[in-house]
Design a protein around this motif. Structure first.
Motif, PDB file in Angstrom:
ATOM      1  N   LYS A 383       0.835  -1.210   0.000  1.00 57.62           N
ATOM      2  CA  LYS A 383       0.000   0.000   0.000  1.00 57.62           C
ATOM      3  C   LYS A 383       0.865   1.255   0.000  1.00 57.62           C
ATOM      4  CE  LYS A 383      -4.076  -1.564   2.534  1.00 57.62           C
ATOM      5  NZ  LYS A 383      -4.667  -1.554   3.862  1.00 57.62           N
ATOM      6  N   THR A 384       0.320   2.347  -0.517  1.00 55.52           N
ATOM      7  CA  THR A 384       1.020   3.625  -0.442  1.00 55.52           C
ATOM      8  C   THR A 384       0.716   4.241   0.915  1.00 55.52           C
ATOM      9  OG1 THR A 384       0.626   3.892  -2.775  1.00 55.52           O
ATOM     10  CG2 THR A 384       1.265   5.870  -1.576  1.00 55.52           C
ATOM     11  N   LEU A 385       1.742   4.548   1.690  1.00 52.24           N
ATOM     12  CA  LEU A 385       1.512   5.139   3.002  1.00 52.24           C
ATOM     13  C   LEU A 385       1.306   6.643   2.833  1.00 52.24           C
ATOM     14  CD1 LEU A 385       4.290   3.309   5.083  1.00 52.24           C
ATOM     15  CD2 LEU A 385       1.979   2.554   4.565  1.00 52.24           C
ATOM     16  N   PRO A 386       0.199   7.185   3.359  1.00 51.47           N
ATOM     17  CA  PRO A 386      -0.097   8.607   3.147  1.00 51.47           C
ATOM     18  C   PRO A 386       1.021   9.548   3.611  1.00 51.47           C
ATOM     19  CG  PRO A 386      -1.808   7.551   4.493  1.00 51.47           C
ATOM     20  CD  PRO A 386      -0.863   6.483   4.093  1.00 51.47           C
ATOM     21  N   GLY A 387       1.669   9.206   4.723  1.00 45.66           N
ATOM     22  CA  GLY A 387       2.740  10.055   5.227  1.00 45.66           C
ATOM     23  C   GLY A 387       3.959  10.065   4.314  1.00 45.66           C
ATOM     24  N   LEU A 388       4.183   8.962   3.600  1.00 44.02           N
ATOM     25  CA  LEU A 388       5.303   8.910   2.654  1.00 44.02           C
ATOM     26  C   LEU A 388       4.957   9.667   1.387  1.00 44.02           C
ATOM     27  CD1 LEU A 388       6.963   5.394   2.291  1.00 44.02           C
ATOM     28  CD2 LEU A 388       7.977   7.510   3.141  1.00 44.02           C
ATOM     29  N   LYS A 389       3.724   9.485   0.951  1.00 46.08           N
ATOM     30  CA  LYS A 389       3.263  10.162  -0.267  1.00 46.08           C
ATOM     31  C   LYS A 389       3.376  11.676  -0.077  1.00 46.08           C
ATOM     32  CE  LYS A 389      -0.169   9.571  -3.774  1.00 46.08           C
ATOM     33  NZ  LYS A 389      -0.992  10.738  -3.962  1.00 46.08           N
ATOM     34  N   ALA A 390       3.034  12.142   1.130  1.00 42.21           N
ATOM     35  CA  ALA A 390       3.088  13.583   1.410  1.00 42.21           C
ATOM     36  C   ALA A 390       4.507  14.136   1.288  1.00 42.21           C
ATOM     37  CB  ALA A 390       2.535  13.846   2.812  1.00 42.21           C
ATOM     38  N   LEU A 391       5.501  13.262   1.466  1.00 42.91           N
ATOM     39  CA  LEU A 391       6.899  13.728   1.405  1.00 42.91           C
ATOM     40  C   LEU A 391       7.434  13.818  -0.018  1.00 42.91           C
ATOM     41  CD1 LEU A 391       8.552  11.750   4.349  1.00 42.91           C
ATOM     42  CD2 LEU A 391       7.990  14.175   4.295  1.00 42.91           C
ATOM     43  N   GLU A 392       6.678  13.274  -0.967  1.00 46.28           N
ATOM     44  CA  GLU A 392       7.172  13.242  -2.349  1.00 46.28           C
ATOM     45  C   GLU A 392       7.258  14.638  -2.941  1.00 46.28           C
ATOM     46  OE1 GLU A 392       6.255  10.378  -4.996  1.00 46.28           O
ATOM     47  OE2 GLU A 392       6.664   8.815  -3.517  1.00 46.28           O
ATOM     48  N   THR A 393       8.365  14.897  -3.629  1.00 40.85           N
ATOM     49  CA  THR A 393       8.487  16.165  -4.357  1.00 40.85           C
ATOM     50  C   THR A 393       8.525  15.814  -5.833  1.00 40.85           C
ATOM     51  OG1 THR A 393      10.868  16.007  -4.139  1.00 40.85           O
ATOM     52  CG2 THR A 393       9.740  17.440  -2.584  1.00 40.85           C
ATOM     53  N   GLU A 394       8.083  16.776  -6.661  1.00 36.37           N
ATOM     54  CA  GLU A 394       8.064  16.478  -8.095  1.00 36.37           C
ATOM     55  C   GLU A 394       9.464  16.617  -8.671  1.00 36.37           C
ATOM     56  OE1 GLU A 394       5.052  19.229  -9.334  1.00 36.37           O
ATOM     57  OE2 GLU A 394       3.819  18.283  -7.785  1.00 36.37           O
ATOM     58  N   GLY A 395       9.649  15.973  -9.815  1.00 40.56           N
ATOM     59  CA  GLY A 395      10.889  16.162 -10.567  1.00 40.56           C
ATOM     60  C   GLY A 395      11.969  15.195 -10.182  1.00 40.56           C
ATOM     61  N   ALA A 396      12.987  15.171 -11.009  1.00 37.38           N
ATOM     62  CA  ALA A 396      14.113  14.269 -10.787  1.00 37.38           C
ATOM     63  C   ALA A 396      15.032  14.841  -9.721  1.00 37.38           C
ATOM     64  CB  ALA A 396      14.880  14.113 -12.093  1.00 37.38           C
ATOM     65  N   PRO A 397      15.859  13.977  -9.101  1.00 36.43           N
ATOM     66  CA  PRO A 397      16.762  14.469  -8.061  1.00 36.43           C
ATOM     67  C   PRO A 397      17.727  15.532  -8.580  1.00 36.43           C
ATOM     68  CG  PRO A 397      17.152  12.129  -8.533  1.00 36.43           C
ATOM     69  CD  PRO A 397      15.948  12.535  -9.294  1.00 36.43           C
TER      70      PRO A 397
END
Ligand code: AMP
Length: 397
Positions: A383-397
């Motif tokens: 499952k996708t954990l909501p707290g992890l999803k919230a940390l995602e930033t767009e774009g490549a590193p």
């Protein structure tokens, strides 16, 4: 992409770190086990060394949205101060003018631990105004509370996009790295041991693990639902009758996929679950009427141990018996000892299994002690954990 705390410039920034300091207290109200505090020390030390102003926030227990001194984080502030050998400022709340003023006056290297987030019902309700008030305290948001990532609360989700920059703390990064490895590239053979009482909690994990593992060893009360689904007599053992159908389907799926889903072949049984109760060991998988299975038997242990020692990756979650009540702890403690002997990668998650590792005194010999209970299981369910999803930033590193 999720940024690491180490990628950010923290100097003189107000760094809000969501930690999991949900620790047990002893009879005197002192911290009885500080492992959750020490688990976040690498992140805390990193922020301080980098010159950040550190604002820590956590929940503790279930105060039901009301201020309750029993659930104050004050004892945690005291323990943290000892561990860090520096002052930890502890305001009476987590939001409000007094907190704002304290944060405004902070200098680099200073530490504030906010009072229990759950004293406000808005925390668990993921309330937008409460989220804004928390976000107003921070230049950078960091989540280091792996055990709370499966909850969409104000401090784990709501406030995150309202802060300028965000990152995962070192504990969260380590958990994600280890657990992702299990999901995507485990060294084989990969064997999982699942125990505990509630089958319903673990059906999703079993289903996902059947796609990943070479062997699944089942113990604890949930084994009886599987045994009953196979038509084996289970006497007075704990069974979730509503889950028999799903258990049968999982057994069938394992068979068609040629995955070993092992159930106990013998048991330690008693007439009641009571310390020191009269007990006996069955000779086979069947349990006589009036008796309940409370631990795995010696033949099962021997078989499970052989599979654990032959595996290159071992995951363990949940006790294989009613381990809080002697003498039914033996199987669970033995499993902990066997994991300690394994030369492969070993991962243990869940409060009860961690407690058994502690009782067996083998914590040092386990590859990874996962700090998440529900979060670890949901991660392993895919499952996708909501707290992890919230940390995602767009774009490549
Ligand atoms: P869970 O919350 O589902 O992970 O289950 C953990 C609980 O299961 C522990 O409190 C154990 O004592 C209990 N448990 C494990 N095996 C048995 C069993 N055979 N009979 C009764 N309780 C058990």
């Amino acid at each position: 992409m999720i940024k690491s705390l180490e990628e950010l410039d923290l100097k003189e920034k107000r760094v809000f770190v969501r930690v999991d300091f949900n620790v047990p207290y002893d009879a005197e109200g002192k911290v009885a086990d500080d492992s959750r505090i020490t688990a976040s020390l690498p992140t805390i030390r990193h922020v301080l060394k980098a010159g950040g102003k550190l604002i820590l926030a956590s929940h503790l227990g279930r105060p039901k949205g009301k201020r309750d001194p029993k659930y104050s984080l004050m004892p945690v502030a005291a323990r943290l101060s000892e561990l860090l050998e520096r002052e930890v400022t502890f305001p009476e709340d987590c939001i409000g003018d007094a907190v704002k003023k304290l944060v405004g006056e902070m200098r680099e290297g200073e530490v504030i631990l906010l009072e229990n987030l759950r004293f406000h019902p808005e925390e668990e309700a993921n309330d937008p105004i409460f989220s804004e008030r928390l976000a107003g305290l921070a230049d950078i948001y960091v989540n280091d509370a792996f055990g709370t990532l499966h909850r969409a609360h104000a401090s784990t989700v709501g406030m995150v996009p309202l802060v300028k920059d965000k990152a995962a703390g070192l504990l969260v990064l380590k958990e994600v790295q280890v657990l992702s490895r299990l999901l995507h590239e485990p060294a084989r053979p990969f064997v999982a041991i699942l125990g505990g009482a509630k089958v319903s909690d673990k059906l999703g994990v079993i289903e996902n693990l059947l796609k990943l593992v070479d062997g699944l060893l089942v113990g604890g009360a949930m084994a009886y639902t599987f045994l009953k689904a196979k038509g084996v007599e289970v006497g007075a053992s704990l069974v979730e009758d509503g889950k028999l159908h799903q258990a049968a389907k999982l057994l069938e799926r394992a068979k068609t996929k040629d995955i070993r889903l092992e159930l106990p072949v013998d048991h330690v049984v008693a007439r009641e679950l009571k310390a020191g109760a009269e007990f006996k060991t069955t000779s086979g998988a069947a349990i006589p009427a009036g008796w309940m299975g409370l631990d795995v038997g010696p033949k099962t242990l021997e078989a499970y141990e052989a599979q654990i020692l032959a595996a290159k990756t071992v995951l363990w979650n949940g006790p294989v018996g009613a381990f809080e009540t002697p003498p039914f702890e033996r199987g669970t403690v033995e499993i902990a000892r066997t994991l300690a002997k394994s030369a492969g990668m070993t991962v243990v998650g869940g409060g009860d299994s961690l407690a058994a590792v502690k009782v067996a005194g083998v914590g040092e010999k386990i590859g990874h002690l996962s700090t998440g209970g529900g979060a670890t299981l949901e991660f392993l369910e895919g499952k996708t954990l909501p707290g992890l999803k919230a940390l995602e930033t767009e774009g490549a590193p």
